[in-house]
Design a protein around this motif. Structure first.
Motif, PDB file in Angstrom:
ATOM      1  N   ARG A 385     -35.694  41.538 -30.941  1.00 55.32           N
ATOM      2  CA  ARG A 385     -34.428  42.248 -31.102  1.00 55.32           C
ATOM      3  C   ARG A 385     -33.671  41.817 -32.351  1.00 55.32           C
ATOM      4  NH1 ARG A 385     -36.459  42.971 -26.750  1.00 55.32           N
ATOM      5  NH2 ARG A 385     -36.046  44.838 -25.504  1.00 55.32           N
ATOM      6  N   GLN A 386     -34.337  41.113 -33.232  1.00 53.74           N
ATOM      7  CA  GLN A 386     -33.702  40.744 -34.491  1.00 53.74           C
ATOM      8  C   GLN A 386     -33.801  41.920 -35.465  1.00 53.74           C
ATOM      9  OE1 GLN A 386     -35.332  37.220 -36.389  1.00 53.74           O
ATOM     10  NE2 GLN A 386     -33.334  36.691 -37.231  1.00 53.74           N
ATOM     11  N   VAL A 387     -32.727  42.150 -36.181  1.00 57.27           N
ATOM     12  CA  VAL A 387     -32.684  43.258 -37.142  1.00 57.27           C
ATOM     13  C   VAL A 387     -33.405  42.807 -38.403  1.00 57.27           C
ATOM     14  CG1 VAL A 387     -31.205  44.829 -38.435  1.00 57.27           C
ATOM     15  CG2 VAL A 387     -30.523  44.068 -36.145  1.00 57.27           C
ATOM     16  N   THR A 388     -34.689  43.155 -38.501  1.00 56.57           N
ATOM     17  CA  THR A 388     -35.523  42.778 -39.642  1.00 56.57           C
ATOM     18  C   THR A 388     -36.417  43.951 -40.010  1.00 56.57           C
ATOM     19  OG1 THR A 388     -37.301  41.935 -38.227  1.00 56.57           O
ATOM     20  CG2 THR A 388     -35.586  40.371 -38.887  1.00 56.57           C
ATOM     21  N   ASP A 396     -30.898  47.137 -45.952  1.00 56.48           N
ATOM     22  CA  ASP A 396     -29.466  47.321 -46.184  1.00 56.48           C
ATOM     23  C   ASP A 396     -28.695  47.572 -44.891  1.00 56.48           C
ATOM     24  OD1 ASP A 396     -30.410  49.827 -45.599  1.00 56.48           O
ATOM     25  OD2 ASP A 396     -29.396  50.840 -47.265  1.00 56.48           O
ATOM     26  N   ASP A 397     -29.346  47.393 -43.752  1.00 54.74           N
ATOM     27  CA  ASP A 397     -28.644  47.513 -42.475  1.00 54.74           C
ATOM     28  C   ASP A 397     -27.542  46.454 -42.423  1.00 54.74           C
ATOM     29  OD1 ASP A 397     -27.999  47.028 -39.599  1.00 54.74           O
ATOM     30  OD2 ASP A 397     -29.570  48.522 -39.273  1.00 54.74           O
ATOM     31  N   PRO A 398     -26.312  46.818 -42.097  1.00 53.64           N
ATOM     32  CA  PRO A 398     -25.208  45.845 -42.105  1.00 53.64           C
ATOM     33  C   PRO A 398     -25.369  44.725 -41.077  1.00 53.64           C
ATOM     34  CG  PRO A 398     -24.513  47.924 -41.132  1.00 53.64           C
ATOM     35  CD  PRO A 398     -25.849  48.172 -41.753  1.00 53.64           C
ATOM     36  N   ARG A 399     -26.345  44.846 -40.202  1.00 51.06           N
ATOM     37  CA  ARG A 399     -26.590  43.794 -39.205  1.00 51.06           C
ATOM     38  C   ARG A 399     -27.809  42.960 -39.562  1.00 51.06           C
ATOM     39  NH1 ARG A 399     -28.023  47.657 -34.576  1.00 51.06           N
ATOM     40  NH2 ARG A 399     -29.219  48.399 -36.348  1.00 51.06           N
ATOM     41  N   TYR A 400     -28.360  43.119 -40.753  1.00 44.85           N
ATOM     42  CA  TYR A 400     -29.663  42.555 -41.079  1.00 44.85           C
ATOM     43  C   TYR A 400     -29.699  41.047 -40.837  1.00 44.85           C
ATOM     44  CZ  TYR A 400     -34.292  42.460 -43.064  1.00 44.85           C
ATOM     45  OH  TYR A 400     -35.656  42.335 -43.207  1.00 44.85           O
ATOM     46  N   GLY A 401     -30.713  40.618 -40.084  1.00 41.57           N
ATOM     47  CA  GLY A 401     -30.892  39.204 -39.760  1.00 41.57           C
ATOM     48  C   GLY A 401     -30.332  38.810 -38.415  1.00 41.57           C
ATOM     49  N   SER A 402     -29.397  39.585 -37.876  1.00 40.23           N
ATOM     50  CA  SER A 402     -28.782  39.249 -36.593  1.00 40.23           C
ATOM     51  C   SER A 402     -29.643  39.737 -35.434  1.00 40.23           C
ATOM     52  CB  SER A 402     -27.387  39.876 -36.481  1.00 40.23           C
ATOM     53  OG  SER A 402     -26.497  39.282 -37.390  1.00 40.23           O
ATOM     54  N   VAL A 403     -29.418  39.140 -34.275  1.00 38.24           N
ATOM     55  CA  VAL A 403     -30.089  39.526 -33.042  1.00 38.24           C
ATOM     56  C   VAL A 403     -29.182  40.491 -32.288  1.00 38.24           C
ATOM     57  CG1 VAL A 403     -31.007  38.709 -30.841  1.00 38.24           C
ATOM     58  CG2 VAL A 403     -31.347  37.352 -32.923  1.00 38.24           C
ATOM     59  N   THR A 649     -36.237  34.732 -47.059  1.00 36.00           N
ATOM     60  CA  THR A 649     -37.488  34.544 -46.345  1.00 36.00           C
ATOM     61  C   THR A 649     -37.870  35.761 -45.519  1.00 36.00           C
ATOM     62  OG1 THR A 649     -36.200  33.468 -44.600  1.00 36.00           O
ATOM     63  CG2 THR A 649     -37.265  32.047 -46.215  1.00 36.00           C
ATOM     64  N   LEU A 650     -36.876  36.435 -44.939  1.00 31.91           N
ATOM     65  CA  LEU A 650     -37.188  37.596 -44.094  1.00 31.91           C
ATOM     66  C   LEU A 650     -36.597  38.874 -44.658  1.00 31.91           C
ATOM     67  CD1 LEU A 650     -36.757  36.146 -40.503  1.00 31.91           C
ATOM     68  CD2 LEU A 650     -38.843  36.462 -41.818  1.00 31.91           C
TER      69      LEU A 650
END
Length: 734
Positions: A385-388, A396-403, A649-650
């Motif tokens: 469920r991580q935004v990757t 460019d998703d404003p939540r990128y990297g967050s779960v 890294t991601l």
């Protein structure tokens, strides 16, 4: 990432030269204005120990937590025998703890009694007990209550009497009189059936495809009940409060074996309007907060027990959670400790991360690896469920990297909606960062370490309000909750940003309610007829006013959140003695040692705070009082490599960050055209309300809205992810 915020008027090289010059020429001035060094574990323990009464409070808190692991339940309802599905005829049973419903006076020294409640239709002998007289000088006279000649029976030396072999006099209700033979004086009497308990009744059902009501019968003061006829079906008896039809207990739970070791989240007084549950058979297991365990609470309790060296008790919790874990690694938000089942698939990421942290800390403390599969399954769920880009999201998703928040929500009519939660919570991601970081270290798993760094980068970029120097509640969600300050400060402290962690102390001032004692109240909104304090209590309230979200937050001291703020102060080397003393007073209000959730209740949504001892707050108290090193250590705590400024890294984010390096140009401003909102849920309280907890800090009554139970919070309806272009209308770094 660790650089001080820079002035746009001074280039980085010139600024460093100026700082060096000041440090060389004015060392005394530099020292005078330097903040106190941050505190280590020993410093925190020493600061706690200086406050009188903390050792005793720690012991009492641990004892209360262990007591919540017991599988006790109030008003246990049982049948006198195992009536089969095919049984057709009378049924009888018993309810425990009747003295809590109708106080029973102490037994008189001279007394006579029936040995049970004999109801209409009884045709055999009657029996009973006696006490306080010479058995040779007295007899028991038994007669029908509506009149008729009495029969006389001797008193047995063992304190019993019986009409046997004679049958009961006809009439269906009887009276026994302890009578002196010399003059016929009656010194004591008893009746059967005994008088009913006011305010409750027993509803007897036979369950086929539905629950068919067979009879509504009184509960006698001796704890017995009897229904004249129950037809074919599974027999069920429910104790019902007649004033509001709330079910206090049911025979459905009495026979359940229970989930050993899983602690109950609340100690709810039995006279409280929210004790028990309401609803039809489709929701009968859903509402019982007094016997529900929210997995966040269970995880914090496990951490407290691990820190105290009570490893067997901590393992009991983790074993139960491991047994309940789904194939995809997830856990439900809460479980009934007797039935175990979840009504709907309601999952929140932050709660899972806390369970994972508890499993990791248990292994670090004991060397026992048996809960690694539990932690690995939880990590697998969170990584999914991580935004990757790997999970199909644009860079460019404003939540990128967050779960993302998890699964499932509830609509206005409490209808369950099975959907993914798009909203990303700051609290959830702080939880996820520490869990993924530490599990990656324990397993030597670079993928987990990289995922943790991506979460960190998103927190510092997408969740951070650079203008106000604080965290938002979520991406695009600027509501103000206490944990964003206290937990946010603990996160900043752990990653080496003590400067920004100290600035959160000023934000704590936005959450200070007036000092007030815990007072009794019969008002349903603030109900509390059990707990009081003689002195006013100070601390921090759960929310500050946030238009459109927390418009009228309750000005009540929140025990659990105050302990989080205390830990932040202690780790920054700041004084917290007065706050600790207030929390010890709040804990002392409960004779068993549980910490009250709040000083004053607010029962209506979206808050749902109650003056009950609560597991989450009591466990936080135990952690801070006796072992805070188990919680959220500083990066590099075991010699791991520390990434001061996470690299791409991601995936490289184009979003601005508070953690930009000193000589890096300012990032372009970023905006979200329509902010993503946190999920909203309606909880089934009457039915259809919610309360405080994590995720939005509140949870619905029996499934909490976002992360846990705190008080109980209600998640808002999530908007779909947006792919909005940057816009100058939102400051950089938000």
């Amino acid at each position: 990432m660790d650089a001080e915020p820079r002035s746009p008027a001074m280039p980085g090289r010139a600024r460093r030269a100026a700082v060096l010059l000041v440090a060389v020429l004015l060392p005394g001035l530099a020292l005078a204005h330097s903040p106190a060094p941050p505190a280590g574990p020993d410093d925190v323990s020493a600061a706690v120990a200086r406050v009188e009464g903390t050792a005793e409070a720690h012991t009492r808190a641990l004892g209360w937590i262990e007591g919540q692991q017991d599988r006790s339940q109030g008003y246990a309802v049982t049948f006198d025998e195992a009536y089969g599905v095919d049984h057709v005829g009378p049924v009888a049973g018993r309810v425990a703890d009747v003295g809590d419903l109708a106080p029973v006076p102490p037994p008189a020294p001279v007394r006579v009694a029936f040995d049970r409640s004999y109801d209409e239709g009884h045709a055999g002998p009657l029996s009973g007990t006696w006490a306080g007289v010479d058995p040779l000088a007295y007899v028991v006279e038994v007669a029908a209550r509506d009149g008729g000649a009495p029969s006389r029976h001797p008193l047995e030396p063992d304190g019993s009497w019986t009409t046997a072999p004679a049958a009961a006099p006809p009439g269906g209700a009887w009276v026994a009189r302890l009578t002196r033979t010399a003059d016929g004086a009656v010194v004591a009497t008893a009746e059967s059936p005994g008088p009913p308990v006011d305010g409750v009744a027993v509803h007897v059902f036979s369950r086929t495809d539905i629950d068919n009501l067979q009879a509504v019968v009184p509960l006698r003061r001796d704890g017995t009940f009897r229904a004249p006829l129950a037809r074919r079906g599974v027999k069920i008896a429910r104790l019902v409060r007649t004033g509001d039809d709330r079910i206090l207990n049911s025979s459905e739970w009495t026979g359940a074996p229970g989930i050993r070791g899983l602690p109950r989240s609340f100690q709810i007084p039995r006279d409280d309007p929210d004790y028990g549950y309401s609803g039809d058979e489709t929701r009968r297991s859903g509402y019982r907060l007094e016997q529900r365990s929210f997995v966040y609470d269970a995880a914090v309790a496990s951490l407290a027990l691990t820190a105290a060296g009570r490893h067997d008790r901590a393992a009991d919790i983790l074993e139960r959670l491991a047994a309940l874990q789904g194939a995809d690694g997830a856990l439900a938000f809460s479980y009934d400790v007797f039935l175990g089942r979840e009504a709907d698939r309601y999952v929140r990421s932050g709660a899972l991360a806390w369970v994972g942290t508890a499993a990791v800390e248990y292994e670090l403390a004991t060397g026992d690896r048996r809960f690694r599969p539990l932690a690995q399954g939880l990590a697998r769920y969170l990584l999914g469920r991580q935004v990757t880009r790997e999970n199909g999201f644009a860079a460019d998703d404003p939540r990128y990297g967050s779960v993302r928040g998890g699964e499932g929500r509830y609509g206005p009519g409490y209808e369950y909606i099975p959907e993914e939660i798009a909203w990303v919570s700051t609290e959830h991601n702080i939880d996820a960062y520490f869990f993924l970081r530490d599990l990656g270290y324990v397993l030597g798993d670079a993928r987990l370490a990289e995922a943790a760094q991506a979460v960190k980068r998103s927190l510092l970029t997408n969740h951070w309000d650079a203008e106000r120097e604080r965290f938002d509640q979520g991406v695009g969600d600027t509501a103000r909750a206490l944990d964003l300050v206290s937990w946010g400060g603990l996160f900043l402290r752990a990653i080496g940003r003590d400067d920004l962690a100290r600035r959160q102390i000023a934000h704590l001032g936005e959450f200070v309610p007036p000092r007030a004692p815990v007072a009794l109240s019969a008002d349903p909104e603030t109900y509390n007829r059990t707990y009081t304090t003689s002195e006013p209590i100070g601390g921090y309230q759960p929310y500050a006013g946030s238009p459109g979200t927390y418009d009228d937050p309750p000005a009540t001291v929140w025990g659990e959140g105050t302990w989080g703020a205390i830990l932040l102060r202690l780790r920054l080397g700041l004084e917290a003695g007065h706050e600790i003393t207030d929390m010890l007073r709040l804990q002392a209000a409960d004779a068993r040692g549980g910490l009250l959730q709040v000083t004053a209740g607010r029962r209506s949504p979206p808050y749902e705070f109650h003056v009950w001892p609560a597991l989450g707050g009591t466990a936080w108290a135990a952690i801070v009082l006796g072992g805070s090193e188990v919680l959220w250590r500083t990066d590099g705590w075991a010699g791991q490599a520390v990434t001061r400024h996470p690299g791409p890294t991601l995936g490289t984010s184009a979003h601005g960050s508070m953690a930009a390096l000193p000589d890096r140009p300012d990032p372009p401003p970023r905006t979200v055209a329509t902010p993503l909102r946190r999920p909203v849920v309606t909880s089934p309280r009457r039915p259809g309300t919610s309360g405080p907890r994590r995720g939005v800090l509140s949870r619905p009554r029996w499934v909490v809205a976002t992360r846990r139970s705190r008080a109980l919070r209600r998640p808002r309806l999530p908007a779909p992810p947006r792919r909005a272009p940057p816009s100058p209308s939102r400051p950089a770094g938000r």
